[in-house]
Design a protein around this motif. Sequence first.
Motif, PDB file in Angstrom:
ATOM      1  N   LEU A 161     -97.422 -27.824 -25.357  1.00 19.55           N
ATOM      2  CA  LEU A 161     -96.205 -27.330 -26.019  1.00 19.55           C
ATOM      3  C   LEU A 161     -96.255 -27.581 -27.515  1.00 19.55           C
ATOM      4  N   SER A 162     -97.106 -28.514 -27.954  1.00 23.80           N
ATOM      5  CA  SER A 162     -97.242 -28.827 -29.374  1.00 23.80           C
ATOM      6  C   SER A 162     -98.387 -28.058 -30.024  1.00 23.80           C
ATOM      7  N   LEU A 163     -99.021 -27.151 -29.298  1.00 20.45           N
ATOM      8  CA  LEU A 163     -99.969 -26.195 -29.873  1.00 20.45           C
ATOM      9  C   LEU A 163     -99.584 -24.831 -29.310  1.00 20.45           C
ATOM     10  N   SER A 164     -98.693 -24.165 -29.990  1.00 23.11           N
ATOM     11  CA  SER A 164     -97.954 -23.057 -29.393  1.00 23.11           C
ATOM     12  C   SER A 164     -98.813 -21.873 -28.985  1.00 23.11           C
ATOM     13  N   GLU A 165     -99.987 -21.727 -29.561  1.00 22.21           N
ATOM     14  CA  GLU A 165    -100.821 -20.573 -29.227  1.00 22.21           C
ATOM     15  C   GLU A 165    -101.154 -20.546 -27.738  1.00 22.21           C
ATOM     16  N   GLN A 166    -101.241 -21.729 -27.125  1.00 19.95           N
ATOM     17  CA  GLN A 166    -101.627 -21.790 -25.723  1.00 19.95           C
ATOM     18  C   GLN A 166    -100.572 -21.153 -24.813  1.00 19.95           C
ATOM     19  N   TRP A 167     -99.352 -21.038 -25.287  1.00 22.42           N
ATOM     20  CA  TRP A 167     -98.279 -20.520 -24.444  1.00 22.42           C
ATOM     21  C   TRP A 167     -98.078 -19.008 -24.623  1.00 22.42           C
ATOM     22  N   PHE A 168     -99.051 -18.359 -25.258  1.00 25.28           N
ATOM     23  CA  PHE A 168     -99.035 -16.904 -25.397  1.00 25.28           C
ATOM     24  C   PHE A 168    -100.309 -16.323 -24.789  1.00 25.28           C
ATOM     25  N   ASN A 169    -100.818 -16.999 -23.743  1.00 26.19           N
ATOM     26  CA  ASN A 169    -102.059 -16.593 -23.098  1.00 26.19           C
ATOM     27  C   ASN A 169    -103.186 -16.454 -24.111  1.00 26.19           C
ATOM     28  N   SER A 170    -103.218 -17.396 -25.048  1.00 30.11           N
ATOM     29  CA  SER A 170    -104.229 -17.382 -26.089  1.00 30.11           C
ATOM     30  C   SER A 170    -104.734 -18.802 -26.287  1.00 30.11           C
ATOM     31  N   GLU A 171    -105.406 -19.053 -27.383  1.00 29.38           N
ATOM     32  CA  GLU A 171    -106.046 -20.336 -27.627  1.00 29.38           C
ATOM     33  C   GLU A 171    -106.032 -20.623 -29.122  1.00 29.38           C
ATOM     34  N   TYR A 172    -105.675 -21.864 -29.481  1.00 22.52           N
ATOM     35  CA  TYR A 172    -105.821 -22.269 -30.884  1.00 22.52           C
ATOM     36  C   TYR A 172    -107.275 -22.690 -31.073  1.00 22.52           C
ATOM     37  N   LEU A 173    -108.021 -21.910 -31.853  1.00 21.54           N
ATOM     38  CA  LEU A 173    -109.473 -22.009 -31.818  1.00 21.54           C
ATOM     39  C   LEU A 173    -110.129 -22.969 -32.803  1.00 21.54           C
ATOM     40  N   PRO A 174    -109.584 -23.263 -33.987  1.00 26.38           N
ATOM     41  CA  PRO A 174    -110.293 -24.196 -34.868  1.00 26.38           C
ATOM     42  C   PRO A 174    -110.589 -25.522 -34.159  1.00 26.38           C
ATOM     43  N   ASP A 175    -111.818 -25.993 -34.295  1.00 27.56           N
ATOM     44  CA  ASP A 175    -112.254 -27.188 -33.567  1.00 27.56           C
ATOM     45  C   ASP A 175    -111.431 -28.413 -33.952  1.00 27.56           C
ATOM     46  N   PRO A 176    -110.960 -29.186 -32.943  1.00 29.91           N
ATOM     47  CA  PRO A 176    -110.352 -30.472 -33.265  1.00 29.91           C
ATOM     48  C   PRO A 176    -111.427 -31.457 -33.724  1.00 29.91           C
ATOM     49  N   VAL A 177    -111.015 -32.409 -34.553  1.00 27.87           N
ATOM     50  CA  VAL A 177    -111.924 -33.429 -35.063  1.00 27.87           C
ATOM     51  C   VAL A 177    -111.721 -34.703 -34.251  1.00 27.87           C
ATOM     52  N   LEU A 178    -112.807 -35.302 -33.783  1.00 30.42           N
ATOM     53  CA  LEU A 178    -112.751 -36.553 -33.024  1.00 30.42           C
ATOM     54  C   LEU A 178    -112.852 -37.729 -33.981  1.00 30.42           C
ATOM     55  N   LEU A 179    -111.822 -38.585 -33.982  1.00 34.27           N
ATOM     56  CA  LEU A 179    -111.853 -39.837 -34.737  1.00 34.27           C
ATOM     57  C   LEU A 179    -112.044 -40.959 -33.725  1.00 34.27           C
ATOM     58  N   ALA A 180    -113.257 -41.492 -33.660  1.00 36.14           N
ATOM     59  CA  ALA A 180    -113.591 -42.482 -32.647  1.00 36.14           C
ATOM     60  C   ALA A 180    -112.967 -43.831 -32.979  1.00 36.14           C
ATOM     61  N   ASP A 181    -112.519 -44.525 -31.938  1.00 35.49           N
ATOM     62  CA  ASP A 181    -111.973 -45.873 -32.071  1.00 35.49           C
ATOM     63  C   ASP A 181    -113.126 -46.865 -31.972  1.00 35.49           C
ATOM     64  N   GLY A 182    -113.901 -46.938 -33.044  1.00 30.01           N
ATOM     65  CA  GLY A 182    -115.109 -47.750 -33.046  1.00 30.01           C
ATOM     66  C   GLY A 182    -116.330 -46.861 -33.139  1.00 30.01           C
ATOM     67  N   PRO A 183    -117.527 -47.442 -33.204  1.00 32.76           N
ATOM     68  CA  PRO A 183    -118.757 -46.650 -33.358  1.00 32.76           C
ATOM     69  C   PRO A 183    -118.939 -45.679 -32.196  1.00 32.76           C
ATOM     70  N   ALA A 184    -119.205 -44.424 -32.518  1.00 32.06           N
ATOM     71  CA  ALA A 184    -119.451 -43.415 -31.484  1.00 32.06           C
ATOM     72  C   ALA A 184    -120.860 -43.584 -30.946  1.00 32.06           C
ATOM     73  N   THR A 185    -120.998 -43.583 -29.644  1.00 33.97           N
ATOM     74  CA  THR A 185    -122.312 -43.766 -29.026  1.00 33.97           C
ATOM     75  C   THR A 185    -122.546 -42.689 -27.983  1.00 33.97           C
ATOM     76  N   GLY A 186    -123.833 -42.508 -27.648  1.00 34.22           N
ATOM     77  CA  GLY A 186    -124.172 -41.570 -26.602  1.00 34.22           C
ATOM     78  C   GLY A 186    -124.447 -40.180 -27.117  1.00 34.22           C
ATOM     79  N   PRO A 187    -124.885 -39.278 -26.225  1.00 33.27           N
ATOM     80  CA  PRO A 187    -125.197 -37.903 -26.628  1.00 33.27           C
ATOM     81  C   PRO A 187    -123.931 -37.065 -26.828  1.00 33.27           C
ATOM     82  N   ALA A 188    -124.149 -35.856 -27.354  1.00 36.78           N
ATOM     83  CA  ALA A 188    -123.035 -34.913 -27.502  1.00 36.78           C
ATOM     84  C   ALA A 188    -122.427 -34.617 -26.134  1.00 36.78           C
TER      85      ALA A 188
END
Length: 446
Positions: free
Chosen positions: A341-368
């Motif tokens: 409900l806080s990303l309104s495009e999803q409620w019009f049978n669509s998609e908000y497409l710009p990639d979200p950015v991941l802010l890791a809580d500590g060092p990011a580890t592992g593969p993609a």
Amino acid sequence: MALTLPAHPDPRHDEILGSGLLQELSYAFGGPFHFVLPERFDANLAAFRAALAEAGVEGRVYFAKKANKAAAFVERCARAGAGVDVASHGELREALGHGVRGEDLVVTGPAKAGRLLRTAALQGSLIAVDSLDELDQVLGLDTPRPVRVLLRRLPPSQPQSRFGLDDAQLDAALARCAGAGDRIRMEGFSFHLSGYEVRPRADLAGDLVGLCLKARTMGLQADRISIGGGFAVDYTSAGHWQAFLAGQGPDDYHARKRFAAGDFYPYHSPVAGAGALRAVLAARPHGTGAPLAVRLREAGVMLLLEPGRALLDGAGSSVFRVQGVKDRAGYGIVTVDGTSLSLSEQWFNSEYLPDPVLLADGPATGPAYRACVGGASCLDSDLLTWRKIAFPARPRPGDLLVYPNTAGYQMDSNESPFHDLPLPPKVVLRHDGGRPRWRFDRRTAH
């Protein structure tokens, strides 16, 4: 290979993401939130005004308030002497309460409530009349001064639109305005046009200039036209957008959900924002004669604009905290502490497409790690992002996802306290002495 759609680089946004402030705010609020950047609104407003000045066209910019409920943007309008486009009594009250003068409001929307019409008339606001019934309501108002109106034209190119008066209705409305004497001040015409193409907007604007000249022969003022909004925002590069459209298919989405290219907002637009206004002013209506800017100047017609999304470009983002991650065959499902409900495009049978950015809580580890993003509700369809995002590592509880550039129509158009979850607060960010500072937005609680 996972599809990506990165937003345009934004050093100010990156600075905020790297400051540590978002993690502190997430901890303090215990849930999702939005941050807004009013200085970006100021810059976008200045760009629209510059486009008018460069073309030698007298004009007014009205912020379409429906695009974002934050008081911060209306406050900037009051400070800059800009107008606000409202479509409800609540929006009108909010604008007045945050310093915008009644005469700087334009009231749009279909079949306006009587209370809205009466308050707007008493405040000296400009009312875009959408039907003959509504005009009769306006003519029946008992006010100490003439009621200011525009007559909204049904676009001939979009006859299925539910907005505006057709030719016969427009003729009847002009006759009623001419016969109303001092009860009404018919200042011109407007239209509501779907889409983002330059040519249809310029064509119809040229027609409205001609209607102004016709109305003046009937003794009416008719010295301004409103071309509404519809100025696209450019979220990503042409290369990224073309690659995305060419490559996307059901395998890129959770549950093999299908999206056609036409289901998406045009996240890349080569002509956007104030540049789109420049293109409209430079266009020759219907491909002949003088450019629109010249016709406006020669006819002494003021141009009114009602941009929403385009004034909010880069002016805010939305922040969610990861609550859990589950693995599926070949991808994962990340669940965050808010809802779609806080990303309104999803409620019009669509998609908000710009990639979200991941802010890791500590060092990011592992593969993609590829994962869609689900909301905290019990609805299977509650996904903020159906697409399997290519995260640099497997998200973990406590990490943040930041969706960029959501101020325009995304962050609050459909928000609801579903499950009794509180609405995400809005915070206003600014720099003070080289460090980011924040405050709550001052929108009136209802």
